[in-house]
Structure formats: structure tokens, C-alpha cells
Motif scaffolding. Structure first.
Motif, mmCIF file in Angstrom:
data_model
loop_
_atom_site.group_PDB
_atom_site.id
_atom_site.type_symbol
_atom_site.label_atom_id
_atom_site.label_comp_id
_atom_site.label_asym_id
_atom_site.label_seq_id
_atom_site.Cartn_x
_atom_site.Cartn_y
_atom_site.Cartn_z
ATOM 1 N N ILE A 96 8.864 -12.986 28.547
ATOM 2 C CA ILE A 96 9.162 -11.732 27.846
ATOM 3 C C ILE A 96 8.435 -11.691 26.508
ATOM 4 O O ILE A 96 7.885 -10.666 26.109
ATOM 5 C CB ILE A 96 10.680 -11.579 27.619
ATOM 6 N N GLN A 97 8.415 -12.820 25.814
ATOM 7 C CA GLN A 97 7.745 -12.834 24.513
ATOM 8 C C GLN A 97 6.250 -12.577 24.666
ATOM 9 O O GLN A 97 5.649 -11.871 23.850
ATOM 10 C CB GLN A 97 8.008 -14.162 23.810
ATOM 11 N N LEU A 150 8.736 -25.088 13.808
ATOM 12 C CA LEU A 150 7.444 -24.975 14.489
ATOM 13 C C LEU A 150 7.287 -23.589 15.121
ATOM 14 O O LEU A 150 6.206 -23.006 15.092
ATOM 15 C CB LEU A 150 7.309 -26.058 15.562
ATOM 16 N N MET A 151 8.386 -23.064 15.699
ATOM 17 C CA MET A 151 8.290 -21.744 16.327
ATOM 18 C C MET A 151 8.044 -20.648 15.295
ATOM 19 O O MET A 151 7.312 -19.709 15.542
ATOM 20 C CB MET A 151 9.552 -21.451 17.146
ATOM 21 N N LYS A 152 8.638 -20.798 14.126
ATOM 22 C CA LYS A 152 8.467 -19.809 13.048
ATOM 23 C C LYS A 152 7.319 -20.208 12.127
ATOM 24 O O LYS A 152 7.004 -19.488 11.189
ATOM 25 C CB LYS A 152 9.740 -19.721 12.190
ATOM 26 N N ARG A 153 6.726 -21.366 12.391
ATOM 27 C CA ARG A 153 5.653 -21.905 11.547
ATOM 28 C C ARG A 153 6.040 -21.974 10.088
ATOM 29 O O ARG A 153 5.478 -21.261 9.246
ATOM 30 C CB ARG A 153 4.395 -21.048 11.651
ATOM 31 N N GLY A 154 6.962 -22.838 9.817
ATOM 32 C CA GLY A 154 7.273 -23.134 8.393
ATOM 33 C C GLY A 154 8.433 -22.313 7.870
ATOM 34 O O GLY A 154 8.891 -21.412 8.525
ATOM 35 N N SER A 193 9.002 -7.080 16.399
ATOM 36 C CA SER A 193 9.189 -8.354 15.687
ATOM 37 C C SER A 193 10.659 -8.755 15.648
ATOM 38 O O SER A 193 10.999 -9.934 15.768
ATOM 39 C CB SER A 193 8.644 -8.261 14.258
ATOM 40 N N ALA A 194 11.539 -7.763 15.477
ATOM 41 C CA ALA A 194 12.978 -8.060 15.446
ATOM 42 C C ALA A 194 13.447 -8.603 16.799
ATOM 43 O O ALA A 194 14.252 -9.543 16.856
ATOM 44 C CB ALA A 194 13.760 -6.799 15.076
ATOM 45 N N LYS A 199 4.876 -14.441 12.281
ATOM 46 C CA LYS A 199 6.094 -15.207 11.963
ATOM 47 C C LYS A 199 7.241 -14.837 12.888
ATOM 48 O O LYS A 199 8.333 -15.365 12.775
ATOM 49 C CB LYS A 199 6.546 -14.931 10.520
ATOM 50 N N ARG A 200 7.031 -13.851 13.743
ATOM 51 C CA ARG A 200 8.059 -13.351 14.649
ATOM 52 C C ARG A 200 9.318 -12.935 13.919
ATOM 53 O O ARG A 200 10.369 -13.565 14.069
ATOM 54 C CB ARG A 200 8.456 -14.401 15.675
#
Lengths: 98, 98, 98, 98
Positions: C51-52, A94-98, D49-50, C96-97
Motif C-alpha cells: 500500500i505504501q 530508520l523508517m522516518k530517517r532520524g 503523507s498523513a 519523512k512520511r
């Protein structure tokens, strides 16, 4: 995996959950019409964000039911570790969405 | 806001975009059935993550078309600043999911 | 890729951007201390979310400067397509982080 | 809220967690230098992003320890409901990033 007849964490709110999902289905159809009508990209994107927020709410509700009910039952059956692993994998997706 | 007859950034891929949206609509209906059948919460959550990933792809495609076409036209009409502001607001909503 | 002496989209706000980054660095150090002191997991998680959110703001500011300045210069140099592709890849990674 | 001397869900991995946080602190300092050196916006965004991905990993590790250890202890103390509520709020903040 799990059979389909046992009580689920979402059983108590099943009607509310189904109503939310039908609303989300309607929102997706709304976007299809917007594209059909050549509506402005930014307006379509705003609707997509609204659907994402609605799906996040459904997901949090399911996770909540899972943490309260299924994990409790799982612990009683000695499957606490397995279920925690499973839940964390779901949160990660869910945090990365898939 | 914007009228509905002009060319959009997604015009070239309109059929593909509509096919994707119909598939997402089907995925949402699939989740409704899973809930109807009392399927395991974690399996429902996995499907929700899949829908969110599919919506993200649609959103990125729309943004891409917007950045390439609409912003180009907008710049020609002296609306570059306004359109950059608008696009950044859309990106912010997508990052925060609504 | 790009040389390091040209003007960047964030040049006008460079001081503000650096101040934000130093604050984020301090927030990360704060979390290190919380862990050192065995503070409650949930409180540490709350700080991570903060932080995010701060990093997302920095990212949106950079994207905004990029869309307004770099892409404008890039278009003048005939690199509009390349820069749009590059920006969309960055937006995708942010969504997607990583 | 919670006192600071009890065992935490992350106790077993405290050294690893601290090493990760120090690495993240170093990544933030790296971004400060990139901005100082006027590096290209897109390259700075890639680094952000990293860091977001690294913070997500730390957050998932903390949640995992919480679900396995703290919630277990909490249940033994009759605080299962309260802790599930607390954890879901944390997951919600992580999904929305703050």
C-alpha cells in the motif's frame, strides 16, 4: 549504556562492515568534489540516493546481527523486553530517517 | 550530461553545502570508529539515522535550488518538460532511497 | 487556500488517479480482513508495504502534475517562489512520511 | 504459510489495530473525495503523507508484537533463525516501501 568490549552482533562481519563504511565515506567525499566542481544538481542528488541505499544496507545488516545475536543473549539475561523496545525504536528511526 | 561551468541552483549556498557535506563525512568516520571499538549495534544505528536525516536535508536543499533556479532557466530555454521529468525521477529515487 | 473549481495538475489523469485510490482503499480493507482472520503478522506487513508503494506512486503522479502545470500557471501569476516553497515542503513530508 | 488460527503478536491489541485500519480506510476515501472535488494537489499530498505516517505506526506496532511474541514462540520451536530472516525482510521492505 553498553560497555565496549563485549561481542557484538556484527563481530563476524566486522571487516565487511568496515569496508562498506569506508566506501560510503568515499562516496560522501565524491559528492563534496561534485559540488566543488559545480556539477549538475540532479547528478549530485543521484549520488545522495546511492549513499542512502548503501546506508540502508549497513543498517539492515546491523539490525540482522542484533536480532540474531544480541537479542538472543539479552533473552538469556532476562532483558528480552528491554531489547525488543530498543530495537523497535531503532527501526522507527530508520523508517522516518532520524 | 550537463557541463560543469554553468551556475548551479546551489551556487549561493555552496559554502554552507560544502560545510554540511564535510560534517556528514565526519559522521561516517565516527561510525567507522564505533565499529572499530565494538560499540553497541543500536548506538551505531542511531548514528546512521542521523546521517540519513542530514543527507535528506542536503537533498531537499539541492532540490529547492533546482526548482527555483535551474527549472526557471530551463523553462526559458524550452526545456521545462525535460527538467520536470528529471526532477521527478530524482524525487522518486529519494523517496525509495536509491 | 486555493479554490476548488480551477483546473488541477491531475485533471488529465483524474479517472486513472481515482481508480488507483479505489484500489488502495480495497487494499486497506483487505488488511482489515487479514487482521480479523488472525493472519500472520509478516503477511500483513507485506501488504502494508504494498500500500505504501502504491501511495508513493500516487504522490509522485500528483507532484509531477503539479510541477508541470500548477507551477507553470503559478509562474505566470508571479507566484513561482511561493509555489516552489510549497512543493518542497510537500516533498520533505513525503520523504519523512508525515 | 502460517495457519490462521494461532495466536498472533497483535492479538492483545486487535481492537485498537482494527480501529486504526478503519481510520486509514476513511482517510483514503477522504482523498478520493478531494480528487473528485478538484482540490489543490498540495493539499492532497499532505493527506497522503498523513496516511503514510499512520501506516508506519501500524507497521511498527505489528513488528513490535512480532518481535515480542511470535519470535519468542518461534525460538521455542527452533525456528529463531528463520523468523529473524523473515522479520528483517519485512523491515527492509518497510524501509524501501515495497
Amino acid at each position: 549504556m553498553a560497555n565496549t568490549t563485549s561481542t557484538r552482533g556484527y563481530s563476524a562481519d566486522k571487516n565487511q562492515l568496515q569496508a562498506r563504511l569506508r566506501r560510503i565515506e568515499g562516496q560522501v567525499r565524491g559528492i563534496e568534489r561534485m559540488v566543488e566542481d559545480d556539477r549538475y544538481c540532479i547528478d549530485v542528488l543521484t549520488q545522495i540516493s546511492a549513499i542512502q541505499a548503501a546506508l540502508d544496507k549497513v543498517a539492515l545488516g546491523l539490525l540482522d546481527g542484533h536480532a540474531r545475536h544480541c537479542m538472543h543473549e539479552g533473552a538469556a539475561e532476562g532483558r528480552a523486553e528491554e531489547m525488543a523496545t530498543e530495537m523497535m525504536a531503532a527501526v522507527g528511526r530508520l523508517m522516518k530517517r532520524g
